[in-house]
Design a protein around this motif. Sequence first.
Motif, PDB file in Angstrom:
ATOM      1  N   ILE A  51      39.691  45.959 115.183  1.00 58.47           N
ATOM      2  CA  ILE A  51      40.892  46.684 115.601  1.00 58.47           C
ATOM      3  C   ILE A  51      41.042  47.958 114.785  1.00 58.47           C
ATOM      4  O   ILE A  51      41.294  49.047 115.327  1.00 58.47           O
ATOM      5  N   LEU A  52      40.874  47.836 113.482  1.00 59.67           N
ATOM      6  CA  LEU A  52      41.009  49.001 112.602  1.00 59.67           C
ATOM      7  C   LEU A  52      39.965  50.063 112.923  1.00 59.67           C
ATOM      8  O   LEU A  52      40.261  51.259 112.976  1.00 59.67           O
ATOM      9  N   ARG A  53      38.737  49.623 113.161  1.00 58.37           N
ATOM     10  CA  ARG A  53      37.655  50.571 113.462  1.00 58.37           C
ATOM     11  C   ARG A  53      37.890  51.275 114.793  1.00 58.37           C
ATOM     12  O   ARG A  53      37.571  52.455 114.942  1.00 58.37           O
ATOM     13  N   ILE A  54      38.468  50.573 115.750  1.00 56.62           N
ATOM     14  CA  ILE A  54      38.770  51.195 117.041  1.00 56.62           C
ATOM     15  C   ILE A  54      39.873  52.233 116.880  1.00 56.62           C
ATOM     16  O   ILE A  54      39.802  53.332 117.433  1.00 56.62           O
ATOM     17  N   ILE A  55      40.904  51.898 116.102  1.00 55.66           N
ATOM     18  CA  ILE A  55      41.977  52.863 115.853  1.00 55.66           C
ATOM     19  C   ILE A  55      41.424  54.121 115.190  1.00 55.66           C
ATOM     20  O   ILE A  55      41.804  55.243 115.528  1.00 55.66           O
ATOM     21  N   ALA A  56      40.499  53.926 114.239  1.00 51.90           N
ATOM     22  CA  ALA A  56      39.907  55.051 113.508  1.00 51.90           C
ATOM     23  C   ALA A  56      38.821  55.746 114.303  1.00 51.90           C
ATOM     24  O   ALA A  56      38.213  56.708 113.818  1.00 51.90           O
ATOM     25  N   GLN A  57      38.540  55.259 115.517  1.00 54.02           N
ATOM     26  CA  GLN A  57      37.507  55.803 116.388  1.00 54.02           C
ATOM     27  C   GLN A  57      36.117  55.692 115.765  1.00 54.02           C
ATOM     28  O   GLN A  57      35.258  56.562 115.929  1.00 54.02           O
ATOM     29  N   LEU A  58      35.906  54.585 115.075  1.00 47.48           N
ATOM     30  CA  LEU A  58      34.599  54.263 114.526  1.00 47.48           C
ATOM     31  C   LEU A  58      33.898  53.215 115.381  1.00 47.48           C
ATOM     32  O   LEU A  58      32.764  52.841 115.102  1.00 47.48           O
ATOM     33  N   ALA A  59      34.593  52.729 116.418  1.00 47.93           N
ATOM     34  CA  ALA A  59      34.025  51.761 117.348  1.00 47.93           C
ATOM     35  C   ALA A  59      34.645  51.991 118.727  1.00 47.93           C
ATOM     36  O   ALA A  59      35.771  52.463 118.842  1.00 47.93           O
ATOM     37  N   HIS A  60      33.879  51.646 119.760  1.00 44.08           N
ATOM     38  CA  HIS A  60      34.345  51.809 121.140  1.00 44.08           C
ATOM     39  C   HIS A  60      35.265  50.651 121.522  1.00 44.08           C
ATOM     40  O   HIS A  60      35.111  49.534 121.031  1.00 44.08           O
ATOM     41  N   LEU A  61      36.198  50.912 122.417  1.00 44.08           N
ATOM     42  CA  LEU A  61      36.952  49.832 123.047  1.00 44.08           C
ATOM     43  C   LEU A  61      36.406  49.651 124.463  1.00 44.08           C
ATOM     44  O   LEU A  61      35.908  50.586 125.064  1.00 44.08           O
TER      45      LEU A  61
END
Length: 256
Positions: A51-61
């Motif tokens: 969740i944190l990585r998605i918010i930081a745009q370090l992972a795709h949703l």
Amino acid sequence: MEEVKGKEVLRIEGLHKRFGALVVLDDVSFDICQGEFICALGPSGCGKTTILRIIAQLAHLDEGRIFIHGNELITEGYLDDLSVVFQEPRLLYWRTVEENVKLALELKRGRVSDRDEAVVKKALSMVGLSDFGDAFPHELSGGMKQRAALARALVTEPSILLMDEPLTGLDLRTREDLQDEILRIWKERDMTAIFVTHDPQEAIYMADRIIVLSDRPTKVKEVLKVSLNRPRNRDDQRIKELEKYIRALFGYKKLE
């Protein structure tokens, strides 16, 4: 779910994420308001870091929508007013503490000005490392390394600070000292903070609200408001009672 009041900073709607056949996040939604300190709490492997990585745009949703300051995040890219502190300090061993902190400005602006030198020193002072700017990472304790990582996140003066279990692996005294330091800096900077943890007591001590996450496939199990004045007493019986309630949500299962 606890009603959110105040100016909205972050909104997550219907977040879905899978890795191959493994469904990690299943319709995760929550809101965060200006100046809140939020803890995301859940079992290991439930998707807190994702969740944190998605918010930081370090992972795709895979599905869902994310809004920051009312603007939907459409494409990946560097978010100027957001910083991340990871589980590991991730300091470059060949750079001094000051140079590691300065790296955040170099990546953001492409260069460091004379004014930035003062900003770096201020960030080091804020985390209690003024006397260690010339030290190298191997010369620091675990707690000092994490302070350096925190300074690196703060030097860009973010309005939103994401922290992914940054105190894991530290001894109890250092962990509690850094909890208090993080809360002090959060209050001084008037930031919005999201702090990932699997420790109910840590979440209760630090958070305004706790996003309690379920096992995979992860949903928001409950959102709890922590109605305790700050600064809080770790021995407060109300903290112990709320911890007992949270553990009951997981069938008294350990969250580690």
